[in-house]
Design a protein around this motif. Structure first.
Motif, short mmCIF file in Angstrom:
data_model
loop_
_atom_site.label_atom_id
_atom_site.label_comp_id
_atom_site.label_asym_id
_atom_site.label_seq_id
_atom_site.Cartn_x
_atom_site.Cartn_y
_atom_site.Cartn_z
N GLU A 25 0.92 -1.13 0.06
CA GLU A 25 0.16 0.04 -0.07
C GLU A 25 0.97 1.27 -0.06
OE1 GLU A 25 -2.41 -0.27 3.38
OE2 GLU A 25 -3.49 -2.21 2.64
N SER A 26 2.25 0.97 -0.03
CA SER A 26 3.04 2.34 -0.01
C SER A 26 3.75 2.21 -1.45
CB SER A 26 4.08 2.12 1.10
OG SER A 26 5.03 3.02 0.97
N ALA A 27 4.03 3.62 -1.62
CA ALA A 27 4.90 3.74 -3.14
C ALA A 27 6.23 3.82 -2.44
CB ALA A 27 4.45 5.28 -3.46
N TRP A 28 6.61 3.86 -1.23
CA TRP A 28 7.95 3.93 -0.79
C TRP A 28 8.63 2.58 -0.47
CZ3 TRP A 28 11.25 8.45 -0.55
CH2 TRP A 28 10.46 9.48 -0.75
N ILE A 29 7.81 1.56 -0.01
CA ILE A 29 8.49 0.37 0.33
C ILE A 29 8.15 -0.91 -0.54
CG2 ILE A 29 8.41 -1.27 2.38
CD1 ILE A 29 9.18 1.91 2.85
N ARG A 30 9.20 -1.70 -0.86
CA ARG A 30 8.92 -2.76 -1.59
C ARG A 30 9.38 -3.97 -0.40
NH1 ARG A 30 6.79 0.30 -3.65
NH2 ARG A 30 6.92 1.25 -5.64
N ARG A 31 8.57 -4.99 -0.65
CA ARG A 31 8.76 -6.30 -0.30
C ARG A 31 8.82 -7.33 -1.16
NH1 ARG A 31 5.28 -7.43 4.28
NH2 ARG A 31 6.71 -6.69 5.89
N TYR A 32 9.91 -7.98 -1.64
CA TYR A 32 9.85 -8.88 -2.78
C TYR A 32 9.72 -10.33 -2.32
CZ TYR A 32 11.94 -5.10 -5.62
OH TYR A 32 12.37 -3.91 -5.95
N HIS A 33 9.89 -10.53 -1.25
CA HIS A 33 9.33 -12.01 -0.87
C HIS A 33 8.94 -11.86 0.71
CE1 HIS A 33 11.73 -13.32 -4.20
NE2 HIS A 33 12.65 -12.47 -3.73
N PRO A 34 7.70 -12.59 1.01
CA PRO A 34 7.40 -12.77 2.40
C PRO A 34 8.52 -13.33 3.42
CG PRO A 34 6.47 -14.34 1.09
CD PRO A 34 7.36 -13.70 0.16
N ALA A 35 8.20 -12.82 4.66
CA ALA A 35 9.21 -13.29 5.74
C ALA A 35 8.43 -14.12 7.02
CB ALA A 35 9.58 -12.31 6.25
N VAL A 36 8.83 -14.71 7.52
CA VAL A 36 8.27 -15.56 8.69
C VAL A 36 7.75 -14.30 9.68
CG1 VAL A 36 9.41 -17.70 8.61
CG2 VAL A 36 10.37 -15.86 10.10
N ALA A 37 6.75 -14.79 10.26
CA ALA A 37 6.17 -13.99 11.60
C ALA A 37 7.34 -13.36 12.47
CB ALA A 37 5.07 -14.52 12.36
N ASP A 38 7.30 -12.19 12.69
CA ASP A 38 8.13 -11.81 13.79
C ASP A 38 9.65 -11.75 13.38
OD1 ASP A 38 6.17 -11.17 15.59
OD2 ASP A 38 6.09 -13.08 16.30
N ALA A 95 10.77 9.84 3.43
CA ALA A 95 10.90 8.18 3.67
C ALA A 95 10.57 7.64 5.16
CB ALA A 95 12.29 7.71 3.24
N PHE A 96 11.00 8.52 5.99
CA PHE A 96 10.90 8.47 7.51
C PHE A 96 9.27 8.34 7.65
CE2 PHE A 96 9.88 9.72 11.63
CZ PHE A 96 10.52 8.83 12.68
N GLU A 97 8.47 8.96 7.10
CA GLU A 97 7.28 9.05 7.38
C GLU A 97 6.32 7.66 7.25
OE1 GLU A 97 5.21 11.05 9.25
OE2 GLU A 97 7.25 12.16 9.65
N GLU A 98 7.18 7.02 6.19
CA GLU A 98 6.46 5.69 5.95
C GLU A 98 7.19 4.56 6.94
OE1 GLU A 98 4.57 4.71 3.58
OE2 GLU A 98 4.11 7.01 2.83
N LEU A 99 8.69 4.67 6.99
CA LEU A 99 9.06 3.75 7.78
C LEU A 99 9.09 3.79 9.39
CD1 LEU A 99 12.80 4.04 6.06
CD2 LEU A 99 11.21 2.22 5.56
N ARG A 100 8.54 4.80 9.76
CA ARG A 100 8.38 4.95 11.21
C ARG A 100 7.41 3.71 11.66
NH1 ARG A 100 6.71 10.34 13.15
NH2 ARG A 100 5.85 9.07 14.93
N HIS A 101 6.55 3.49 10.75
CA HIS A 101 5.60 2.29 11.17
C HIS A 101 6.08 1.13 11.06
CE1 HIS A 101 2.70 5.70 10.68
NE2 HIS A 101 3.08 5.88 9.37
N TYR A 102 7.26 0.66 10.84
CA TYR A 102 7.89 -0.57 10.64
C TYR A 102 9.02 -0.83 12.00
CZ TYR A 102 5.87 -0.66 6.01
OH TYR A 102 5.13 -0.79 4.97
N ALA A 103 9.00 0.02 12.97
CA ALA A 103 9.56 -0.02 13.95
C ALA A 103 9.09 -1.12 15.19
CB ALA A 103 10.07 1.02 14.76
N ASP A 104 8.04 -2.02 14.90
CA ASP A 104 7.20 -2.80 15.88
C ASP A 104 7.88 -4.08 16.03
OD1 ASP A 104 6.71 -3.59 13.19
OD2 ASP A 104 4.97 -4.79 13.65
#
Length: 273
Positions: A25-38, A95-104
């Motif tokens: 859902e973000s124009a800024w972030i790419r995830r090419y392959h899924p990862a395991v939970a956590d 970029a930070f406005e997008e990435l701040r949500h990935y610090a969980d």
């Protein structure tokens, strides 16, 4: 020295979300392959003129044990119609406005060349917003932020820019000789050179995470003294690892570079296959 980017945006709140949004859902972030939970997260930042796809092989090798996210700058690939950003502070802000949500979960930053400077600025913004610092910053093929040279590649004509690319050996000669491809690529390349060549930060401006500096031993754009000065920009210690090769050493030393990354991530995060 006047610091170009001394004022950082400070978030109105500092809470870290319990779950990250979907990168699709973000124009800024790419995830090419899924990862395991956590899985711990590694966020990668491209070099000048580079795009997210540069890190596709990295994502392929490290996932699913590590959740590899790649930043896609405006003005390239599927974002080619968007305006370019010609300065590092604004690029980092957006970029930070997008990435701040990935610090969980444990978060690591890797930037190559200009990407190392952008990653450093992103880490600064985590600190300014009161969000837990990234676990580690991997700064590849880039001298310390306060170490500058008089460089004006972005003011050269097209042949001058191409000459610089040949010096760094980061672009296939077949591409450099293809007028149509280069005509499409040169605006982003020149834009990014302007961003990094006009970037300034004072010595002592620092982040709270450890920094691992990775370099090629024949890189014409860095010296050991320039990269060792990353020590001035962290309160958590730094280390230097050298590889055989030039500015794009990681293309030929991928396995060694990935081993260096995973070794350090595994020391602070649980990696599950």
């Amino acid at each position: 020295m006047t610091t170009q980017n001394s004022t950082l945006r400070t978030a109105a709140h500092t809470a870290v979300p319990t779950a990250a949004p979907n990168p699709e859902e973000s124009a800024w972030i790419r995830r090419y392959h899924p990862a395991v939970a956590d899985a711990p997260r590694l966020v990668c930042f491209p070099h000048a003129g580079g795009s997210a796809s540069f890190y596709f092989p990295v994502a392929k090798e490290l996932t699913p044990a590590i959740d590899v996210l790649v930043v896609q700058y405006p003005g390239r690939q599927e974002r080619r119609r968007e305006p370019l950003v010609d300065n590092v502070p604004e690029l980092a802000d957006r970029a930070f406005e997008e990435l701040r949500h990935y610090a969980d979960r444990p978060l690591y930053l890797f930037g190559h060349s200009m990407g190392a400077t952008v990653a450093f600025e992103i880490a600064r913004r985590f600190k300014a917003a009161g969000i837990p610092a990234p676990e580690r910053l991997f700064a590849s093929a880039r001298r310390a932020p306060s170490r500058t040279r008089t460089e004006r590649v972005h003011t050269r004509d097209d042949e001058g820019v191409i000459k610089e690319l040949r010096k760094l050996s980061g672009t296939d000669d077949r591409v450099l000789g293809n007028e149509e491809i280069m005509r499409l690529a040169l605006p982003a390349i020149r834009n990014d050179y302007k961003a990094v060549e006009t970037y300034r930060v004072d010595r002592g401006v620092s982040v709270d995470c450890p920094i691992t500096v990775l370099i090629g031993d024949t890189d014409p754009n860095t010296t050991l003294d320039e990269v060792d000065a990353w020590a001035d920009h962290t309160t958590a210690g730094h280390e230097l690892q050298s590889f055989s090769g030039g500015h794009f050493y990681l293309a030929d030393r991928q396995r060694e570079v990935l081993d260096a990354i995973t070794t350090r991530i595994s020391a602070t995060a649980t990696i599950r296959g």
